[in-house]
Design an enzyme around this catalytic site. Structure first.
Site, PDB file in Angstrom:
ATOM      1  N   HIS A  79       0.997  -1.216   0.131  1.00  0.00           N
ATOM      2  CA  HIS A  79       0.050   0.053  -0.026  1.00  0.00           C
ATOM      3  C   HIS A  79       0.867   1.083   0.063  1.00  0.00           C
ATOM      4  O   HIS A  79       0.430   2.250  -0.578  1.00  0.00           O
ATOM      5  CB  HIS A  79      -1.043   0.031   1.164  1.00  0.00           C
ATOM      6  CG  HIS A  79      -0.511   0.018   2.328  1.00  0.00           C
ATOM      7  ND1 HIS A  79      -0.115  -1.121   3.243  1.00  0.00           N
ATOM      8  CD2 HIS A  79      -0.333   1.111   3.334  1.00  0.00           C
ATOM      9  CE1 HIS A  79       0.139  -0.684   4.386  1.00  0.00           C
ATOM     10  NE2 HIS A  79       0.340   0.665   4.572  1.00  0.00           N
ATOM     11  N   ASN A 131     -27.072   2.849  -3.371  1.00  0.00           N
ATOM     12  CA  ASN A 131     -28.427   2.744  -3.343  1.00  0.00           C
ATOM     13  C   ASN A 131     -28.998   4.260  -2.903  1.00  0.00           C
ATOM     14  O   ASN A 131     -28.266   4.930  -2.020  1.00  0.00           O
ATOM     15  CB  ASN A 131     -29.194   1.921  -2.711  1.00  0.00           C
ATOM     16  CG  ASN A 131     -30.610   2.030  -2.604  1.00  0.00           C
ATOM     17  OD1 ASN A 131     -31.144   2.416  -1.868  1.00  0.00           O
ATOM     18  ND2 ASN A 131     -31.225   1.118  -3.445  1.00  0.00           N
ATOM     19  N   CYS A 164     -30.724  -1.957  -8.861  1.00  0.00           N
ATOM     20  CA  CYS A 164     -31.816  -2.673  -8.011  1.00  0.00           C
ATOM     21  C   CYS A 164     -33.388  -2.377  -8.467  1.00  0.00           C
ATOM     22  O   CYS A 164     -34.222  -2.782  -7.883  1.00  0.00           O
ATOM     23  CB  CYS A 164     -31.429  -2.242  -6.657  1.00  0.00           C
ATOM     24  SG  CYS A 164     -31.995  -0.558  -6.136  1.00  0.00           S
TER      25      CYS A 164
END
Length: 192
Positions: A79, A131, A164
């Site tokens: 990293h 969402n 969705c």
């Protein structure tokens, strides 16, 4: 040569990763900008794309690579090395889970560790994707504001019918918008 690190999290928008990589490479090369891309994926992101859909000359890293490359004291830490290598870090998509982790300083996977160790003098762009109900939750605005306050640049969500079936804000920005933003940043900062 511009080194671009792309991070992908567990959003269904990760299905756009192959298109994002191809479009970014093509658009930058059309404008005489040489680019090298490396990708970090969370374990959840792996669910939404096939590595075979990404060009063979692009390295894809995950948590397994972080833990398998370090053996002894003095060995490179992945990293840290990815952060040193990259000129620009683009997280597309950034799901609600990883947004929460990053804004809170949690670094429990390769992607969040790379963000935590990111050189703040370099550009980090992020594309939220979640969402609508998650996106409009009060925590989300606070978390995005935190990242912006650190100097990270948001490429805002769009409104549409999500996979969705719900309609509203929360979809990741269009690939063309992301690519144009990255290109503008490279030209503005004269990174190439």
């Amino acid at each position: 040569m511009v080194n671009i690190l792309i991070g992908c999290t567990g959003s269904v928008a990760t299905i756009k990763l192959p298109i994002l990589v191809r479009t970014l490479t093509q658009k930058l090369s059309e404008n005489s900008i040489s680019v090298k891309i490396r990708i970090i994926v969370t374990e959840q992101a792996k669910h939404f794309f096939k590595e075979t859909d990404i060009s063979d000359d692009i390295d894809i890293f995950s948590d397994h690579d972080e833990w398998s490359t370090w053996k002894n004291r003095g060995d490179p830490v992945l990293h840290i090395e990815l952060g040193k290598w990259a000129d620009v870090f683009l997280i597309a998509p950034l799901d609600a889970n990883s947004l929460g982790k990053i804004s809170s300083g949690i670094c429990d996977n390769l992607l969040t560790c790379t963000v935590r160790a990111w050189d703040m003098s370099k550009s980090l762009l992020f594309c939220p994707a979640m969402n609508t109900k998650m996106y409009i939750h009060p925590l989300t605005a606070n978390q995005i504001s935190t990242l912006i306050s650190w100097g990270y640049r948001e490429i805002p969500v769009t409104e549409k019918v999500l996979i969705c079936g719900d309609a509203g804000a929360g979809a990741m920005a269009e690939v063309s918008t992301i690519v144009d933003t990255v290109e503008s940043l490279i030209l503005e900062k004269d990174i190439h």
